[in-house]
Structure formats: C-alpha cells, structure tokens
Design a protein around this motif. Structure first.
Motif, short mmCIF file in Angstrom:
data_model
loop_
_atom_site.label_atom_id
_atom_site.label_comp_id
_atom_site.label_asym_id
_atom_site.label_seq_id
_atom_site.Cartn_x
_atom_site.Cartn_y
_atom_site.Cartn_z
N ASP A 285 0.83 -1.21 0.00
CA ASP A 285 0.00 0.00 0.00
C ASP A 285 0.86 1.26 0.00
OD1 ASP A 285 -2.30 -1.52 0.03
OD2 ASP A 285 -2.61 -1.36 2.20
N GLU A 286 1.95 1.23 0.77
CA GLU A 286 2.85 2.39 0.80
C GLU A 286 3.46 2.63 -0.57
OE1 GLU A 286 3.39 4.54 3.07
OE2 GLU A 286 2.48 3.67 4.84
N ASN A 289 1.03 4.23 -2.87
CA ASN A 289 0.81 5.65 -2.58
C ASN A 289 1.98 6.52 -3.01
OD1 ASN A 289 -1.75 5.35 -1.41
ND2 ASN A 289 -0.89 4.85 0.59
N HIS A 290 3.19 6.06 -2.74
CA HIS A 290 4.38 6.89 -2.97
C HIS A 290 4.83 6.93 -4.44
CE1 HIS A 290 4.81 6.85 1.40
NE2 HIS A 290 5.72 7.78 1.28
#
Length: 302
Positions: A285-286, A289-290
């Motif tokens: 998920d990170e 997002n990034h």
C-alpha cells in the motif's frame, strides 16, 4: 507420498532453500549451514517421504515431480509461518523487519531509492533491500518478496496491481546536439548515433522502445538503463529515457517531444498467498501511494 511420516517445518525450510537455489552450497549460505548438513537433511526428508525430491547432477539439484508437489505445500506453509510471525510481532504498529523488493534497473536507480527512503523514514524499524535486475524476477524462488515490473505476468499464482503510468522521450546532451545537429523527424535519426538495449537481452516487449520509432540501428547498447543514460550524458548519442530519470541527468534535454512520446506502466507483483501477511500488504500500500506521487514530481521537473 506421505506414507512414512509427515515432514517437519524445519526440514521444509531446508527443502525450500535447495529448491530455490538448486545447490547445497547456495542453500547452506542462506540457512547458515554447511552443505554436508544440508545434504543429510535432504536425504533424511526423502527417506521420511519414501520418494526422491531432487534429480542430482553436476549442474545442480532439480525438483522431481514429487518434489514440485511438495514445493507447493511448503510455500503455503512458509506463507502461514510468515503471517504468524507478523501477527506475533504486532502488525498494528509501524512496519518492521526486512522486505526485499525487486525492480528493473531504471526504476531501481532513479525512482525507488527515494520512495523506499521515505517509507523507511516513516517506519524506522523497516529494512528494505532493493534488488535491481535487468530481467524478470522469479518470485516462486523468493528472489524477492515482491517486484515492480513493466508488464503484468501471464502465469503463476500471483497478484498484480497497477501502480502508475510513466513517460519516455528521446533525449541527448546539449554537447552532442551542438556537434551533430538536432533531429527534426524520424527520418533524421539515421544520421545520428543511437543508444539502446542489446536486442537479444530485452527481457520484456515493453522495453523494445526503438521498434516504435522505426527500429533505427543501435550504435551503443547495454542491458542497463543507467549505462544508456550515462552514455547519452557523455555525448555518445540519442537515447530513449524515462522522464523520471532526467532530473538525475541534467546534461540531457528532451527532443522531438511531439513526435516521440512513449507511455509505459509499472505493476506490483506479489505471491497470491502473501496477501495474508499484513506487513507485506501494508508495504505494498505504501508503494502504491508513494510511487505515483514521485513519478509525477520528477516528470514535472522535466
């Protein structure tokens, strides 16, 4: 197959290491055991299961049909053990532990270092290993916990998530353009030195950029994006470069942007069973997002 006795997890760890690395010595390095011990453990496991698990040859250890069946069960058990370890370590806090991320070298050199650094800054207990390989990763052999790819795989028990599109353009150094002139159309490319991939080492059709602009002759070739960009920075010729890489190569300028503008995508590929491991899902998920934000930031600079 399991008529004699049911294998223990510790024995399956040894089996998995040999299956993935195809040699006793390589498996021993991973498990911090000597090859003789690894060999004895495999022999004992084969005796317990009353079936050969590997075909042994000077080239290494290859799985038999029964070995391949056991591999599927062992991977499932490994995933369950990882998930249990994740829960016991307190999955609700910050990300911790080691995660190995595979990626093609363009993303690994110019995009993921700052993305991973940002994620680790938010999660001080996290250890990210970034593996740059100019080929497809074999996740079943645990070369990585997950991988960023340029096309979704068509086979395997894998999950695929699209991360972001990115753009590529022809680029060259101002020094090269001053000496050799600035091409104005595709026909002009025959008068210029071209930098690209080694044709027989293009591991994904999405990397065959030059075929989209008429397949000009390649004068300088490498399987590494960073080598290609460094050649262009040094004035060797024209190359197709990721827009997100250009801020790291200030010597380069985009050319023929109305004529040559390519779009590709990044995907995140994981083991299907790894969705049960909260730590890996949170890291995925990170990344999701990034990565789009970092691509947008870098592309805006060009």
């Amino acid at each position: 197959m399991y008529a004699m006795s049911e294998p223990k997890w510790d024995d399956l760890r040894v089996f998995l290491a040999v299956a993935r690395h195809e040699s006793l010595s390589a498996a021993g390095k991973v498990l911090h055991l000597d090859p003789a011990t690894i060999g004895r453990r495999i022999t004992r496991l084969e005796a317990d299961l009353a079936t050969p698990l590997f075909q042994k040859s000077p080239q290494g250890y290859k799985l038999t049909t029964d070995g391949q069946r056991l591999l599927d069960h062992a991977v499932t058990m490994e995933t369950a053990m990882l998930g249990l370890r994740d829960e016991m370590s307190g999955g609700s806090g910050g990300l911790t532990g080691q995660i190995r991320l595979g990626a093609p070298d363009g993303a690994a050199n110019y995009l993921l270092p700052q993305v991973c650094a940002a994620i680790c800054a938010e999660n001080p207990g996290l250890d990210v290993q970034l593996v740059a390989l100019p080929r497809v990763f074999n996740l079943s052999k645990r070369e990585a916990d997950m991988a960023v790819t340029v096309s979704p795989p068509a086979t395997g028990r894998l999950t695929v998530q699209k991360l972001s599109d990115y753009r590529l353009h022809l680029a060259a150094s101002e020094g090269y353009l001053a000496q050799h002139g600035r091409p104005s159309d595709l026909d002009d490319l025959k008068n210029h030195k071209i930098i690209g991939y080694i044709p027989d080492l293009i591991f994904d059709k999405e990397l065959d950029y030059l075929s989209e602009i008429g397949s000009p002759k390649v004068d300088f070739s490498s399987n590494s994006v960073s080598v290609q960009i460094n050649w262009a920075r040094g004035g060797a010729g024209l190359t197709i470069a990721h827009d997100f890489a250009l801020p790291f190569a200030p010597e380069l300028t985009k050319i023929m942007t109305q004529t040559v503008s390519l779009t590709r995508s990044f995907y995140l590929v994981r083991h299907a069973d790894d969705q049960k491991i909260a730590r890996l899902s949170r890291f995925a998920d990170e990344l999701a997002n990034h990565i789009p934000r970092e691509i947008a930031r870098l592309e805006a600079m060009t």
